[in-house]
Design a protein around this motif. Structure first.
Motif, mmCIF file in Angstrom:
data_model
loop_
_atom_site.group_PDB
_atom_site.id
_atom_site.type_symbol
_atom_site.label_atom_id
_atom_site.label_comp_id
_atom_site.label_asym_id
_atom_site.label_seq_id
_atom_site.Cartn_x
_atom_site.Cartn_y
_atom_site.Cartn_z
ATOM 1 N N VAL A 359 0.841 -1.214 0.000
ATOM 2 C CA VAL A 359 0.000 0.000 0.000
ATOM 3 C C VAL A 359 0.865 1.250 0.000
ATOM 4 O O VAL A 359 0.608 2.225 -0.718
ATOM 5 N N ALA A 360 1.974 1.238 0.802
ATOM 6 C CA ALA A 360 2.880 2.395 0.846
ATOM 7 C C ALA A 360 3.510 2.640 -0.505
ATOM 8 O O ALA A 360 3.643 3.776 -0.974
ATOM 9 N N GLU A 361 3.918 1.539 -1.204
ATOM 10 C CA GLU A 361 4.522 1.693 -2.523
ATOM 11 C C GLU A 361 3.518 2.282 -3.511
ATOM 12 O O GLU A 361 3.865 3.119 -4.358
ATOM 13 N N LEU A 362 2.263 1.840 -3.400
ATOM 14 C CA LEU A 362 1.222 2.356 -4.290
ATOM 15 C C LEU A 362 1.005 3.855 -4.074
ATOM 16 O O LEU A 362 0.871 4.634 -5.028
ATOM 17 N N LEU A 363 0.981 4.297 -2.819
ATOM 18 C CA LEU A 363 0.794 5.735 -2.528
ATOM 19 C C LEU A 363 1.931 6.567 -3.068
ATOM 20 O O LEU A 363 1.730 7.673 -3.587
ATOM 21 N N VAL A 364 3.177 6.054 -2.939
ATOM 22 C CA VAL A 364 4.342 6.790 -3.436
ATOM 23 C C VAL A 364 4.341 6.840 -4.943
ATOM 24 O O VAL A 364 4.591 7.874 -5.569
ATOM 25 N N ALA A 365 4.024 5.682 -5.566
ATOM 26 C CA ALA A 365 4.123 5.593 -7.027
ATOM 27 C C ALA A 365 3.063 6.436 -7.718
ATOM 28 O O ALA A 365 3.325 7.098 -8.723
ATOM 29 N N LYS A 366 1.863 6.440 -7.206
ATOM 30 C CA LYS A 366 0.762 7.105 -7.912
ATOM 31 C C LYS A 366 0.265 8.362 -7.200
ATOM 32 O O LYS A 366 -0.722 8.977 -7.617
ATOM 33 N N ASN A 367 0.932 8.726 -6.124
ATOM 34 C CA ASN A 367 0.573 9.978 -5.408
ATOM 35 C C ASN A 367 -0.899 9.993 -5.012
ATOM 36 O O ASN A 367 -1.578 11.018 -5.100
ATOM 37 N N PHE A 368 -1.397 8.800 -4.623
ATOM 38 C CA PHE A 368 -2.773 8.714 -4.171
ATOM 39 C C PHE A 368 -2.920 9.358 -2.793
ATOM 40 O O PHE A 368 -1.950 9.529 -2.049
ATOM 41 N N SER A 369 -4.163 9.691 -2.467
ATOM 42 C CA SER A 369 -4.527 10.082 -1.108
ATOM 43 C C SER A 369 -5.283 8.939 -0.478
ATOM 44 O O SER A 369 -5.964 8.154 -1.161
ATOM 45 N N LEU A 370 -5.193 8.814 0.839
ATOM 46 C CA LEU A 370 -5.771 7.684 1.534
ATOM 47 C C LEU A 370 -6.451 8.149 2.806
ATOM 48 O O LEU A 370 -5.902 8.929 3.577
ATOM 49 N N LYS A 371 -7.702 7.631 2.990
ATOM 50 C CA LYS A 371 -8.421 7.911 4.231
ATOM 51 C C LYS A 371 -8.512 6.626 5.023
ATOM 52 O O LYS A 371 -8.954 5.591 4.509
ATOM 53 N N LEU A 372 -8.080 6.660 6.297
ATOM 54 C CA LEU A 372 -8.123 5.530 7.209
ATOM 55 C C LEU A 372 -9.200 5.784 8.235
ATOM 56 O O LEU A 372 -9.189 6.809 8.926
ATOM 57 N N ALA A 373 -10.174 4.862 8.351
ATOM 58 C CA ALA A 373 -11.274 5.019 9.294
ATOM 59 C C ALA A 373 -11.298 3.826 10.223
ATOM 60 O O ALA A 373 -11.574 2.698 9.797
ATOM 61 N N GLY A 374 -11.034 4.042 11.544
ATOM 62 C CA GLY A 374 -11.013 2.969 12.507
ATOM 63 C C GLY A 374 -12.357 2.760 13.160
ATOM 64 O O GLY A 374 -13.060 3.726 13.474
ATOM 65 N N HIS A 375 -12.740 1.449 13.388
ATOM 66 C CA HIS A 375 -14.023 1.101 13.997
ATOM 67 C C HIS A 375 -13.819 0.014 15.032
ATOM 68 O O HIS A 375 -12.870 -0.768 14.948
ATOM 69 N N THR A 376 -14.709 -0.098 16.008
ATOM 70 C CA THR A 376 -14.657 -1.136 17.039
ATOM 71 C C THR A 376 -16.032 -1.748 17.191
ATOM 72 O O THR A 376 -17.025 -1.254 16.641
ATOM 73 N N ASP A 377 -16.090 -2.847 18.014
ATOM 74 C CA ASP A 377 -17.399 -3.396 18.374
ATOM 75 C C ASP A 377 -17.935 -2.632 19.570
ATOM 76 O O ASP A 377 -17.383 -1.602 19.977
ATOM 77 N N SER A 378 -19.010 -3.135 20.189
ATOM 78 C CA SER A 378 -19.673 -2.383 21.251
ATOM 79 C C SER A 378 -19.168 -2.701 22.643
ATOM 80 O O SER A 378 -19.672 -2.138 23.619
ATOM 81 N N LYS A 379 -18.231 -3.633 22.750
ATOM 82 C CA LYS A 379 -17.707 -3.933 24.077
ATOM 83 C C LYS A 379 -16.816 -2.795 24.537
ATOM 84 O O LYS A 379 -16.031 -2.267 23.761
#
Length: 441
Positions: A359-379
């Motif tokens: 994924v890091a190589e892909l971002l460097v090669a194509k200058n993509f932007s990336l959104k990371l969204a973290g989620h959890t369960d209800s415990k």
């Protein structure tokens, strides 16, 4: 006729004094225009049984004798006043010569009348002031007319015997005085008065003789002094025509002064307008005045800066079109599939590194932007789950940046348990909810 005058005379006198009181009050309220309107006069002169219209009464030869009088006067306007006159003296005549017709009277040879009193209320009209352009003059002409009562005791002489008419009783008769005069101002409050009054008697017994059924007459020519009372100038001497003329001249001068000021102001406004036009002149029409334009003669339509110079526009930025392929999406999907964290922590397990590296190589090669969204369960608590989801997203971002990805193109966000994709009632559902989503753009 006599009874009517007797009844009306007290009313006229009362009206005079009530008018005086009202005018005095009005004058007192205007101190800047206060005039003296009261005056008294004393005089002395000659009483004669003659009139210019009516002859010498019943005797051919008139004689003159002393008379004296006084008066009080109220000046209502510059031209009109009421005067209460009193006169005393003696009047006499004889038949020592023939009448003008040649008739020589016989019988009564002379008479003498004692004028015990004479009181009359007279209207006095000032004819004019000598100079209409003088606010106050020193000479004034006037006429007068009125009505009153005279009390007199006539006696006649026949041969050497003298007989008192009506047993010496005082006879009261109506008199109509008509007069004219001239007044000279000799001081601020003192006038010299010359006058002549003809008194028409309502009866033919003033000389103690009845002849030709003609009413008798007598004249009083006098000289005296008049004294103005109170403060202020004498109203009778004030010339409103001249005052109005002076006021008109003053108004004209004030108007001329205002016109001069207005013309000067107009000239100043024209000068200021010219200066303003010079200050705002914009020859090249670029919106910047010539006095401030550092780049004159700029072509029409040119966009300029505050100094009037053409505005330099930066070269247009060409936006590179980003194309995300299925292969790119598969790289991201593999990274998500193989992503594992230590239990209840944000530490990435080593088995996840190979797919994250791609994924890091892909971002460097194509200058993509990336959104990371973290989620959890209800415990666990809401705040704890929100913090854990954020930390896991930040942990992935930190790892990708360590592998050469541009940190400014990676956004890490945590949503906790707020966006489940499966039920939290089962372990399988909770497993699906514990995730980090990767979005390329």
């Amino acid at each position: 006729m006599k009874r009517i005058v007797l009844k009306c005379l007290p009313v006229a006198v009362a009206a005079l004094f009530s008018g005086i009181a009202a005018q005095a009050q009005e004058t007192a309220t205007s101190p800047s225009m206060q005039f003296s309107t009261w005056s008294i006069g004393v005089n002395a002169g000659v009483l004669t049984p003659i009139a210019p219209f009516g002859g010498r009464n019943d005797f051919s030869n008139w004689k003159s004798d002393l008379g004296y009088g006084l008066y009080i006067k109220k000046q209502f306007t510059n031209y009109f006043s009421l005067r209460l006159d009193g006169v005393r003296g003696k009047v006499k005549g004889d038949n020592s010569e023939a009448f003008d017709s040649g008739f020589t009277p016989t019988g009564v040879s002379a008479f003498k009348t004692d004028l015990s009193y004479s009181g009359s209320l007279n209207a006095v009209v000032n004819m004019f002031n000598i100079d209409m352009f003088q606010k106050e003059n020193a000479l004034q002409l006037y006429v007068s007319a009125g009505a009153g009562l005279a009390g007199y005791k006539p006696s006649t002489t026949t041969g050497s015997a003298t007989t008192e008419f009506a047993g010496g009783k005082t006879i009261s008769e109506l008199i109509i005085p008509v007069g004219l005069g001239a007044k000279f101002k000799i001081a601020e409050k003192v006038n010299f008065d010359l006058g002549w009054t003809v008194n028409f008697v309502d009866g033919d017994n003033f000389d103690g003789t009845y002849r030709n059924s003609n009413n008798d007459k007598y004249s009083y020519a006098y000289a005296g002094l008049e004294f103005a009372l109170g403060k202020g100038r004498q109203l009778a001497w004030h010339n409103p025509v001249a005052a109005t003329y002076d006021e008109a001249l003053a108004a004209k001068n004030a108007a001329n002064a205002l016109k001069s000021d207005l013309d000067a102001q107009k000239a100043e406004n024209a000068r200021l307008r010219s200066d303003m036009n010079d200050l705002l002149k914009d020859s090249d029409g670029d919106g910047v005045a010539d006095k401030l334009d550092k780049c004159p003669d700029t072509p029409s339509g040119t966009v300029v800066d505050g100094a009037g110079c053409p505005l330099k526009t930066p070269a247009p930025v060409v936006q590179e079109k980003i194309i995300i392929t299925e292969a790119d999406r598969k790289v991201v999907a593999d990274a998500i599939k193989n992503l594992e964290f230590d239990f209840n922590k944000s530490t990435i397990r080593a088995k996840s590194y190979p797919t994250l590296n791609r994924v890091a190589e892909l971002l460097v090669a194509k200058n993509f932007s990336l959104k990371l969204a973290g989620h959890t369960d209800s415990k666990g608590s809401d705040s704890y789950n929100l913090g854990l989801s954020k930390d896991r997203a930040e942990s992935i971002k930190a790892y990708l940046v360590s592998q050469g990805a541009n940190a400014s193109r990676i956004e890490a966000t945590g949503y906790g348990e707020t966006q489940p994709i499966a039920t939290n009632a089962t372990e399988a559902g909770r497993q699906k909810n514990r995730r980090v989503e990767f979005t390329l753009y």
